[in-house]
Design a protein around this motif. Structure first.
Motif, mmCIF file in Angstrom:
data_model
loop_
_atom_site.group_PDB
_atom_site.id
_atom_site.type_symbol
_atom_site.label_atom_id
_atom_site.label_comp_id
_atom_site.label_asym_id
_atom_site.label_seq_id
_atom_site.Cartn_x
_atom_site.Cartn_y
_atom_site.Cartn_z
ATOM 1 N N UNK A 332 0.843 -1.194 0.000
ATOM 2 C CA UNK A 332 0.000 0.000 0.000
ATOM 3 C C UNK A 332 0.880 1.246 0.000
ATOM 4 N N UNK A 333 0.270 2.351 -0.431
ATOM 5 C CA UNK A 333 0.957 3.632 -0.410
ATOM 6 C C UNK A 333 -0.018 4.683 0.093
ATOM 7 N N UNK A 334 0.450 5.611 0.909
ATOM 8 C CA UNK A 334 -0.411 6.692 1.395
ATOM 9 C C UNK A 334 -0.810 7.589 0.227
ATOM 10 N N UNK A 335 -2.070 8.017 0.210
ATOM 11 C CA UNK A 335 -2.515 8.935 -0.844
ATOM 12 C C UNK A 335 -1.831 10.296 -0.697
ATOM 13 N N UNK A 336 -1.365 10.607 0.507
ATOM 14 C CA UNK A 336 -0.642 11.872 0.703
ATOM 15 C C UNK A 336 0.810 11.787 0.247
ATOM 16 N N UNK A 337 1.265 10.561 -0.079
ATOM 17 C CA UNK A 337 2.657 10.371 -0.513
ATOM 18 C C UNK A 337 2.731 9.750 -1.907
ATOM 19 N N UNK A 338 1.767 10.083 -2.764
ATOM 20 C CA UNK A 338 1.749 9.487 -4.096
ATOM 21 C C UNK A 338 2.920 9.949 -4.962
ATOM 22 N N UNK A 339 3.483 11.117 -4.610
ATOM 23 C CA UNK A 339 4.606 11.620 -5.407
ATOM 24 C C UNK A 339 5.930 10.977 -5.005
ATOM 25 N N UNK A 340 5.911 10.097 -4.004
ATOM 26 C CA UNK A 340 7.127 9.403 -3.569
ATOM 27 C C UNK A 340 7.018 7.925 -3.930
ATOM 28 N N UNK A 341 8.099 7.204 -3.720
ATOM 29 C CA UNK A 341 8.103 5.764 -3.997
ATOM 30 C C UNK A 341 7.950 4.931 -2.726
ATOM 31 N N UNK A 342 7.580 5.593 -1.641
ATOM 32 C CA UNK A 342 7.524 4.907 -0.341
ATOM 33 C C UNK A 342 6.285 4.027 -0.261
ATOM 34 N N UNK A 343 6.477 2.709 -0.134
ATOM 35 C CA UNK A 343 5.362 1.772 -0.002
ATOM 36 C C UNK A 343 5.501 0.994 1.302
ATOM 37 N N UNK A 344 4.352 0.448 1.737
ATOM 38 C CA UNK A 344 4.307 -0.338 2.979
ATOM 39 C C UNK A 344 3.767 -1.720 2.658
#
Length: 488
Positions: A332-344
């Protein structure tokens, strides 16, 4: 021949005709021809001396018995043959009784006579209605409290009270910031409410009483009783951290669990294994635990990839698993961090409803400071990065489509804010998503909102028409339900 008027008559012991006999003797002498009946307008009950109030319809057997009791002493000298009502206009404040009596008169002759007794209906407020009107005149109060920011459990409790009609004996219901106060005219009604609460929600209670007055001559004490009921501070969709001892006793569950439902017990699920457990009130107070997050801290995630886990080995000593959920592993990825590649990466129990691209609400445990005594002692590798709670749908569209409604308790409210309205909408969405809770709630069809077609359905759960009740509005006659039928 009659000894008075000389008219030929059949022989009788008095040797008099009926006319002369009635002129000589009045067998109704001493029986009052007028009386009063006291009637309470508020609850539509009649006073049966000395202090009992009974419900009677007009021209009913109960009302006839009540009227006859008022002249019972006078009727002991005669034999009552028949009694019945003479019709009077319902709003005339008059009741007329037609009585037929017999009595033995001169030389053993039996005389029968018919007469009318008229009762005037006087208005008098009963003690119960006095207390209701006074509002502050109460004998017992039940104070229901829950030390949590979300009122989901209270909304559910309100619907249970309405369904089982437990609000009928209350003098007043007062809403305060962390609970409700129920005021009663008798201690028995308050005790009944406390027993109901302990059966429907996990809670604990204690009682106290205060002496108001004491009559030393009759040894009568007047107390005001207070019952304090505390509901466990756990709501649906809370993430909790169990103590190691409690988690082990529940079949070696993970300490981090999600509360999926609160009924008479707390229903927990382990999002890593789908293992479920129920904790009752007594177990909770022996091993208390807190919610790790507030509902306001829910964050929106987007599903990047998801894989269902079909086979998961059961650990030794593990408890039952949920059949209604599907275990899945998701990126999953935060909708507030869509411009980053950070996934959980996380395990979730929502595999049956989630697909890549769906929006889902959850809690971020990786980037937060868990201020909890049990969580702080856990191995960091045992704490998941993200716990997903529920799928996210368009709330405004759900509100427009909602063609059903709930009833509410009449209560003295404090000023309601937008947060209360948001929490109420959360509760309505929970009803749509959870069929188990829905069975305990009366849901009424809202005729003002038309039934929409399913062409633009986004998959949001909805309540079927078969589960809704018709909201009936029955207008009663002023004389009451039974009385109206008799007066036609």
């Amino acid at each position: 021949l009659c000894c008075q008027c000389g008219v030929p008559i059949p022989p009788n012991p008095a040797n008099m005709c009926v006319g002369c006999l009635r002129a000589q003797v009045d067998i109704t002498e001493g029986i009052p021809k007028q009386g009063t009946v006291h009637f309470c307008k508020q609850c539509e009950r009649y006073l049966q001396p000395p202090g009992t109030w009974i419900q009677c319809a007009l021209e009913s057997r109960e009302l006839l018995a009540l009227c006859l009791k008022k002249i019972k002493a006078s009727l002991s000298k005669v034999r009552l043959i028949d009694a019945g009502f003479i019709w009077t206009e319902p709003h005339s404040k008059r009741l007329k009784l037609k009585l037929t009596v017999q009595k033995e008169v001169i030389n053993g002759a039996v005389l029968q006579q018919v007469f009318v007794v008229e009762y005037v209906v006087q208005s008098q407020m009963c003690e119960d209605c006095h207390r209701i009107e006074a509002k502050d005149f109460w004998k017992a109060v039940v104070q229901v409290r829950q030390k949590t920011l979300h009122k989901k459990t209270f909304f559910y409790l309100e619907q249970l009270i309405l369904k089982h009609r437990l609000h009928q004996n209350t003098l007043r219901i007062k809403e305060i910031h962390d609970g409700l106060d129920f005021y009663y005219s008798s201690k028995q009604h308050a005790q009944k409410m406390v027993d109901f609460l302990q059966c429907t929600v996990p809670s604990r209670s204690k009682s106290s009483q205060r002496l108001i007055s004491h009559d030393i001559h009759s040894n009568v004490y007047n107390y005001k009783s207070t019952f304090s009921v505390e509901i466990v501070p756990i709501c649906k969709d809370n993430v909790v951290c169990l103590s190691p001892k409690l988690a082990q006793s529940l079949g070696n569950m993970s300490q981090i669990c999600v509360c999926i439902r609160v009924t008479s017990t707390i229903h927990l699920i382990d999002p890593r294994t789908l293992q479920i457990a129920e904790i009752d009130g007594n177990t909770y107070w022996r091993h208390p635990f807190n919610s790790l997050f507030h509902p306001k801290q829910l964050e929106e995630f987007i599903i990047m990839d998801i894989n269902r886990v079909h086979e998961k080995r059961k650990a030794a000593g593990a408890g039952a698993r949920s059949n209604k959920h599907t275990l899945a592993e998701a990126w999953v990825r935060k909708t507030s961090e869509l411009d980053t590649d950070h996934q959980y990466f996380c395990s979730t129990h929502l595999g049956h409803i989630l697909n890549p691209g769906d929006l889902v609400l959850g809690f971020d445990l990786a980037n937060c400071n868990l201020n909890d005594e049990f969580a702080n002692k856990m191995n960091p590798h045992s704490i998941p990065d993200v716990v997903l709670i529920k799928k996210s749908y368009d709330r405004s569209k759900r509100q427009r489509r909602r063609n059903w409604k709930l009833k509410e308790l009449e209560r003295d409210r404090e000023a309601t804010d937008t947060d209360d309205e948001r929490q109420y909408q959360d509760f309505l969405e929970d009803l749509e998503e959870d069929e188990t809770i829905r069975k305990n709630v009366n849901i009424y069809r809202n005729a003002d909102i038309p039934v929409e077609s399913d062409t633009d359905d986004d998959g949001a759960p909805r309540i079927s028409l078969a589960e809704m009740l018709e909201d009936l509005h029955i207008s009663q006659d002023a004389t009451g339900g039974e009385g109206a039928e008799m007066l036609t």
